[in-house]
Design a protein around this motif. Structure first.
Motif, PDB file in Angstrom:
ATOM      1  N   THR A  79      46.400 -41.524  23.755  1.00  0.00           N
ATOM      2  CA  THR A  79      47.456 -40.526  23.602  1.00  0.00           C
ATOM      3  C   THR A  79      47.510 -40.075  22.155  1.00  0.00           C
ATOM      4  N   LEU A  80      47.435 -38.774  21.949  1.00  0.00           N
ATOM      5  CA  LEU A  80      47.599 -38.167  20.637  1.00  0.00           C
ATOM      6  C   LEU A  80      48.909 -37.393  20.660  1.00  0.00           C
ATOM      7  N   GLU A  81      49.900 -37.852  19.919  1.00  0.00           N
ATOM      8  CA  GLU A  81      51.216 -37.222  19.902  1.00  0.00           C
ATOM      9  C   GLU A  81      51.482 -36.575  18.544  1.00  0.00           C
ATOM     10  N   ASN A  82      51.903 -35.326  18.572  1.00  0.00           N
ATOM     11  CA  ASN A  82      52.247 -34.631  17.334  1.00  0.00           C
ATOM     12  C   ASN A  82      53.652 -35.049  16.916  1.00  0.00           C
ATOM     13  N   VAL A  83      53.753 -35.763  15.802  1.00  0.00           N
ATOM     14  CA  VAL A  83      55.040 -36.249  15.309  1.00  0.00           C
ATOM     15  C   VAL A  83      55.466 -35.506  14.042  1.00  0.00           C
TER      16      VAL A  83
END
Length: 492
Positions: A79-83
């Motif tokens: 999972t690549l989440e933009n934070v």
């Protein structure tokens, strides 16, 4: 062809996402072909199963290759989440001291405010300044802001007064200018007067019957291109000492200190027909005080960084399928991800390489269409891998020229020394890389950054090698990886 079309769609969406603060994308970055020689043996894996190309959502898998034990393969989900934080404005500031004055104050007839801004091709200028002697009237452009470039992307210079209007903030009941007891020069204290509870609207759209001079009879606004992305703005009071006609006589019409913002989206400071947002327009419109709006704008100014569609690959440990640190880009398509957010070419190339499992990721979780991940959104992809294999991936740090997220050139080992699969937060294994194919410019503002470039693959040549962004001395400031992206991996 289907995969290419999907990637092109995603790249177009990337431009729009990069411009939502902020940056107004045109969607003109399509998939362009890339050439260049392939890496030598040992940099890419040889022999094995071909990879896959196309949509890759959670649950889709690609068979592993190059592992030490096919029976020991495990399924992983990444999972690549933009934070990253959302920034409303690219930049902002307060103007409060007339040219030639030693202290802040209003601009009376004959005086001017001047300030300098930097803006990219897709960005506009907005500001707010009070028509003093009123209750809550202010001058500002409409929701589009003032364009700083023409349709061909060339910088503009000249008088833009015709793009400025007189607005009623709708926060205080209007009284006769200069005469009413709660107008700014007569009120007993700031923020006094009957509350109106109305909407922000053009003064001519209100039921106000008092007389006001035309905008061009009070102020002049000029924008002058200096060089590069720099512009000088001058807001001048061109009125006379008798501009305001009242029942008590004629008076001057000063303009107050104000706040400016450079932005990409519409309606940056207020929305016509809607109530004031309580962010500081009221303080300018009622009291000529820009500090509240200035502080809000400063706290929400900067670059919003989406992450683009990208490519992942599972490969034998120690091999370098995407790039080699310190070497020139292979020419297989990494450049198109790093410069334009377009994964199609690299995805197609990796699909032909033996011993790789590879695919494009371009579908944000919960989305019905491919596109970038803006703050709060995420990508997920799944694959099978066995001990002895590593994961590599690349996704663009949008708003830049050629910067991408990725692990070290040998990837991230998917099993530890005991043969156990890794699990958890692996953000610490991810770096920001400079592809070295295009010269860096100020993020979100430079003329060849992804949201401002006139066409894909434009800009001056870069450093000539792939290297960690931290080793590139370009004088610009970038957030840390963990302030932008969170990468986790789970195993079944």
């Amino acid at each position: 062809m289907r995969a290419l079309a999907i990637a092109l769609f995603a790249t177009t969406a990337l431009l729009g996402a990069c411009s939502d603060d902020d940056d107004d994308g045109s969607g003109n970055n399509g998939g362009t072909s890339g050439g260049g020689s392939s890496p030598t043996a040992g940099q890419k894996a040889d022999g094995g199963a071909a990879g896959q190309m196309g949509n890759n959502e959670a649950g889709e898998t690609a068979a592993g290759a190059g592992g030490t034990n096919g029976a020991a393969a495990r399924k992983f989900t990444v999972t690549l989440e933009n934070v990253a934080p959302v920034k409303l404005f690219t930049s902002s500031g307060v103007f409060n001291t007339p040219t030639g004055d030693a202290a802040p104050g209003p601009a009376t007839p004959g005086k001017s405010y001047e300030f300098t801004i930097h803006a990219g091709r897709k960005q506009k200028l907005s500001f707010a300044t009070m028509l003093a002697a009123t209750n809550d009237l202010f001058y500002a452009p409409n929701g589009d802001g003032i364009a700083l470039y023409d349709e061909d992307g060339e910088p503009l210079s000249g008088d833009v007064t015709d793009q400025v209007y007189l607005w009623d903030a709708g926060t205080e009941v209007n009284e006769e200018p200069k005469v009413g007891p709660n107008t700014v020069s007569k009120q007993a204290a700031p923020n006094t007067g009957p509350v109106e509870g109305g909407n922000v609207q053009l003064i001519e759209d209100t039921e106000d019957t008092f007389e006001y001079p035309a905008v061009s009879e009070v102020l002049s606004v000029e924008v002058m291109h200096v060089s590069g992305t720099e512009f000088k703005v001058m807001i001048s009071n061109v009125s006379t000492d008798t501009a305001l006609h009242t029942s008590d006589g004629d008076f001057a019409a000063p303009i107050s200190p104000g706040t400016w913002v450079v932005h990409g989206g519409a309606n940056p400071l207020f929305t016509p027909g809607m109530p004031d947002r309580s962010q500081g327009i009221e303080s300018i419109a009622e009291d000529g005080n820009p500090s509240t709006l200035g502080a809000f704008a400063a706290a929400t100014s900067g670059v919003t960084f989406p992450a683009s569609p990208g490519v992942w690959a599972v490969h034998a440990a120690g091999e370098m399928p995407l790039f080699v640190n310190g070497d020139a880009d292979f020419g297989d398509g990494l450049e198109h991800i790093a410069e334009d957010g377009n994964p199609a070419l690299l995805g197609e190339e990796l699909a032909t390489v033996d011993a790789l499992s590879a695919a494009v990721f371009n579908m944000p979780v919960g989305s019905a269409t491919p596109g970038p991940i803006t703050p709060g959104k995420k990508y997920q992809f799944s694959f099978e891998a066995a001990p002895g294999q590593s994961l590599s991936f690349a996704t663009m740090l949008a708003a830049t020229n050629d910067v991408f997220f990725g692990p070290a050139d040998v990837g991230i080992p998917l099993f530890d020394e005991d043969g156990e699969p890794i699990d958890g937060d692996i953000t610490g294994e991810v770096l920001l890389w400079d592809t070295g194919t295009e010269a860096n410019e100020e993020p979100a503002i430079g003329p060849n950054t992804v949201t401002n470039q006139p066409a894909p693959d434009t800009g001056e040549a870069g450093e000539g090698k792939v290297q960690p962004l931290s080793e590139v001395d370009d004088s610009y400031s970038y957030p840390a990886v963990d302030e932008l992206l969170k990468v986790t991996i789970s195993v079944e």
